[in-house]
Design an enzyme around this catalytic site. Structure first.
Site, mmCIF file in Angstrom:
data_model
loop_
_atom_site.group_PDB
_atom_site.id
_atom_site.type_symbol
_atom_site.label_atom_id
_atom_site.label_comp_id
_atom_site.label_asym_id
_atom_site.label_seq_id
_atom_site.Cartn_x
_atom_site.Cartn_y
_atom_site.Cartn_z
ATOM 1 N N GLU A 1 1.260 -0.626 -5.212
ATOM 2 C CA GLU A 1 0.348 0.475 -5.511
ATOM 3 C C GLU A 1 1.203 1.741 -5.524
ATOM 4 O O GLU A 1 1.502 2.324 -4.480
ATOM 5 C CB GLU A 1 -0.750 0.597 -4.450
ATOM 6 C CG GLU A 1 -1.760 1.687 -4.787
ATOM 7 C CD GLU A 1 -2.239 2.479 -3.580
ATOM 8 O OE1 GLU A 1 -3.168 3.282 -3.745
ATOM 9 O OE2 GLU A 1 -1.670 2.327 -2.488
ATOM 10 N N ASP B 1 0.827 -1.201 0.000
ATOM 11 C CA ASP B 1 0.000 0.000 0.000
ATOM 12 C C ASP B 1 0.867 1.259 0.000
ATOM 13 O O ASP B 1 1.923 1.303 0.637
ATOM 14 C CB ASP B 1 -0.897 -0.014 1.241
ATOM 15 C CG ASP B 1 -1.762 1.221 1.351
ATOM 16 O OD1 ASP B 1 -2.584 1.441 0.449
ATOM 17 O OD2 ASP B 1 -1.596 1.977 2.326
#
Length: 648
Positions: free
Chosen positions: A360, A309
């Site tokens: 990401e 993330d």
């Protein structure tokens, strides 16, 4: 004899103790439990818990390893199931801290014992895995040439029980596997399952990096879920959060009376976007903690990969900051974070070569999904945030205005091969006032459903692997709410049921056609690129001996006799038409086959005329003429057994 060896101390000080979860935390044996914790600045550390009446003087730990700052101790009579914390003292500072390496953590405020809130629980991680077949055949890097379609899930809000509570890890296993299998997805991607006291953070504000959240069951219950999915042929990716951590006082923050896990520098310590603290990746103990944690989920939980993330927030020291401290060369790059990301990926592929490491990363940082020896960060895949942003911006516009934004749809192919991409339509696009994917589509309900079917067709047709957040498969109308289950009743509505059927057929098409797995430059070619006036696009996908044609009409106007230049002369068979009535469409453009004619168009000698459905997508497959197909089969029959292609 102590718990640690000299090798442990040496590797810890070097920041290379990447299996530290074997040593730190609580490790039971037949008579008691070994406890170990990193607290280099503490003057006194004791373990308190059920086994000693939470008495900070009963079981002090001993500092070992010199500068390593490790503490260890054995508590006879302690056993699995006992709750515990560490009493940390430094001068006048004292606090009761949750074990950073705890394998299981209690609820924030358990009934009957508020003192033990967020306490760790001594846990044996034994589980009788039954997924050997899956573990031996999972693809990992070989998936670059295979279909990958991930169904992103928040476990707490996918479906609820009759009493309103979320399904447990065990309860969700079978219905989730049934659903994913029916849809044709290859993987489930779980939003973070690590312990997070604040439920509304969706798991992104972590306190217990080694503990699956108590909300859905025990560690063995989560293992059961992953094991069950594996036995059903479904891979499992887990969202991982190395960019920042929660500031709950029982957790990592100011752990030993110092800024141990976080930056010492106040300009770099606090993350303004999320109200969290940022790891200081330059500290050996932090590197040991994070690299070991990534490997822990791959090892003990058989995860098939991790989705990292907020990687961009790690790479740039000035990310979302008005004030920041440059690196030692005066630049904005976070050199220590870059080193950590490379190290995690290298360590993961050295130990588990068949996993997927996914970033990401929302900027144009180069070579995110390239090997570290080529100057890359070492990920296998990168989320294509540019494609996601541009295509959703294009789709949300009224069809009459789309001709003025033609470039938003086509631009992604300029950089489509610079990384190994996953095309994400994730949870981030349906929260914080952004509305649902359904809500982003303009027009009435019929047009919204047609727009979604068209969007998903392009997602499958565009180079890159696929990811769709739960609810998107049937056109969830409202924005995602983590406190409520998905609106499954919408499947009783023909339009939403049609979207679901379209997604199912579309992803099974993806699974069964290698032309859609070829994400190399030769696998895609525009057939209609510049018809901005009518907002029509067409492109071919190629792989092996397959050629597929995608024809997309982004206006609600049917178009008859629309001629498209094609690369191969012969017959093109219609595989899918999003305007078919079972999908909720109007039935325009339904044909079995279309034959080419020697009429030049779009720079090609052969072309065919099509009827384009309104807000519709059609997929065709080239069919070789019968005589050519027979010759191909005869050639294959004559090929000697074991023959190999040149160069292999």
């Amino acid at each position: 004899m102590g718990w640690f060896t000299q090798d442990d101390f040496d590797r810890w000080l070097a920041g290379e103790h990447f299996d530290s979860y074997h040593r730190l935390g609580a490790h039971p044996d037949e008579h008691g439990v070994w406890f170990a914790v990193w607290a280099p600045h503490a003057d006194y550390v004791a373990v308190i818990g059920d086994f000693n009446g939470w008495n900070p003087g009963a079981n002090p730990l001993h500092k070992v390893g010199g500068w390593a700052g490790l503490w260890e101790g054995y508590v006879e009579g302690a056993r699995p199931g006992h709750h515990y914390k560490y009493r940390i003292q430094r001068g006048y500072y004292h606090a009761d801290k949750t074990d950073p390496y705890a394998f299981r953590i209690e609820a924030p405020v358990p009934e009957g014992n508020p003192v033990a809130g967020l306490s760790a629980i001594v846990t044996d991680l034994h589980y009788p895995w039954g997924d050997d077949d899956w573990m031996h055949r999972r693809r990992g890097p070989a998936s670059l040439e295979q279909p990958v379609a991930a169904y992103e899930v928040h476990l707490g809000s996918w479906r609820k029980r009759a009493d309103g509570y979320s399904l447990s890890y065990r309860e969700i296993a079978e219905p989730l596997a049934d659903h994913v299998e029916r849809l044709g997805f290859t993987h489930v991607e779980l939003l973070p399952v690590m312990e997070h006291p604040y439920y509304a953070s969706w798991g992104y504000q972590v306190v217990g990096y080694y503990a699956p959240t108590y909300r859905y069951g025990t560690p063995q219950d989560l293992m059961y879920l992953i094991d069950y999915l594996h036995q059903r042929g479904i891979g499992v990716l887990i969202d991982w959060v190395p960019a920042h951590f929660a500031t709950d006082p029982q957790g990592l923050v100011f752990f030993d009376g110092s800024t141990l896990y976080e930056y010492d520098d106040p300009l770099m310590r606090y993350h303004p976007d999320w109200g969290t603290y940022v790891f200081d990746y330059n500290k050996p103990g932090v590197r040991n903690f994070l690299v070991s944690n990534a490997l822990f989920w791959l090892d003990r939980y058989h995860a098939d990969g991790l989705r990292f993330d907020a990687v961009a927030s790690m790479l740039y020291r000035d990310y979302s900051r008005s004030e920041w401290r440059p690196n030692r060369y005066g630049g904005r790059e976070n050199l220590e974070a870059i080193s950590l990301l490379k190290t995690v990926n290298e360590a993961a592929y050295a130990r588990f070569p068949e996993v997927m490491m996914v970033a990401e990363e929302s900027t144009a940082w180069p070579k995110v999904s390239h090997p570290t020896w080529e100057g890359g960060l070492g990920f296998l895949y990168k989320w294509n945030m540019g494609w996601m942003h541009d295509v959703l911006e294009y789709m949300r516009r009224d069809p009459i205005h789309r001709k003025y934004h033609h470039h938003q749809f086509t631009f992604s192919m300029v950089y489509a091969y610079s990384e190994h991409y996953i095309l994400p339509l994730s949870h981030d696009e349906v929260v914080h006032g952004k509305g649902s994917l359904w809500g982003k589509m303009p027009g009435d309900a019929w047009q919204k459903a047609a727009g979604l079917r068209l969007l998903y067709a392009h997602m499958v047709g565009h180079p890159g692997k696929k990811l769709l957040f739960m609810g998107g498969e049937f056109g969830q109308e409202r924005e995602w709410n983590h406190d409520a289950e998905l609106d499954w009743h919408l499947l009783d509505d023909p339009l939403h049921a049609g979207v679901f059927r379209w997604v199912t057929d579309l992803f099974h098409l993806y699974r069964n056609h290698p032309a859609l797995w070829n994400d190399q430059p030769g696998g895609f070619e525009w057939a209609v690129l510049d018809d901005y006036q009518q907002s029509v696009f067409a492109y071919e996908r190629r792989g092996g001996d397959q050629t597929l044609l995608f024809v997309l009409n982004f206006t609600p106007v049917p178009r008859e006799h629309y001629r498209i230049g094609l690369s191969r002369a012969g017959t093109w068979r219609q595989l899918l038409n999003s305007d078919a009535t079972p999908y909720g469409g109007s039935g325009v453009g339904l044909v079995e086959r279309v034959a080419t004619e020697p009429e030049p168009m779009h720079g090609r000698e052969q072309s065919a005329a099509f009827t384009l459905p309104p807000l519709g997508a059609m997929v065709f497959a080239f069919e070789a003429p019968p005589e050519k197909a027979r010759r191909s089969r005869r050639s294959a029959a004559k090929k000697p057994a074991g023959a190999r292609k040149p160069g292999t």
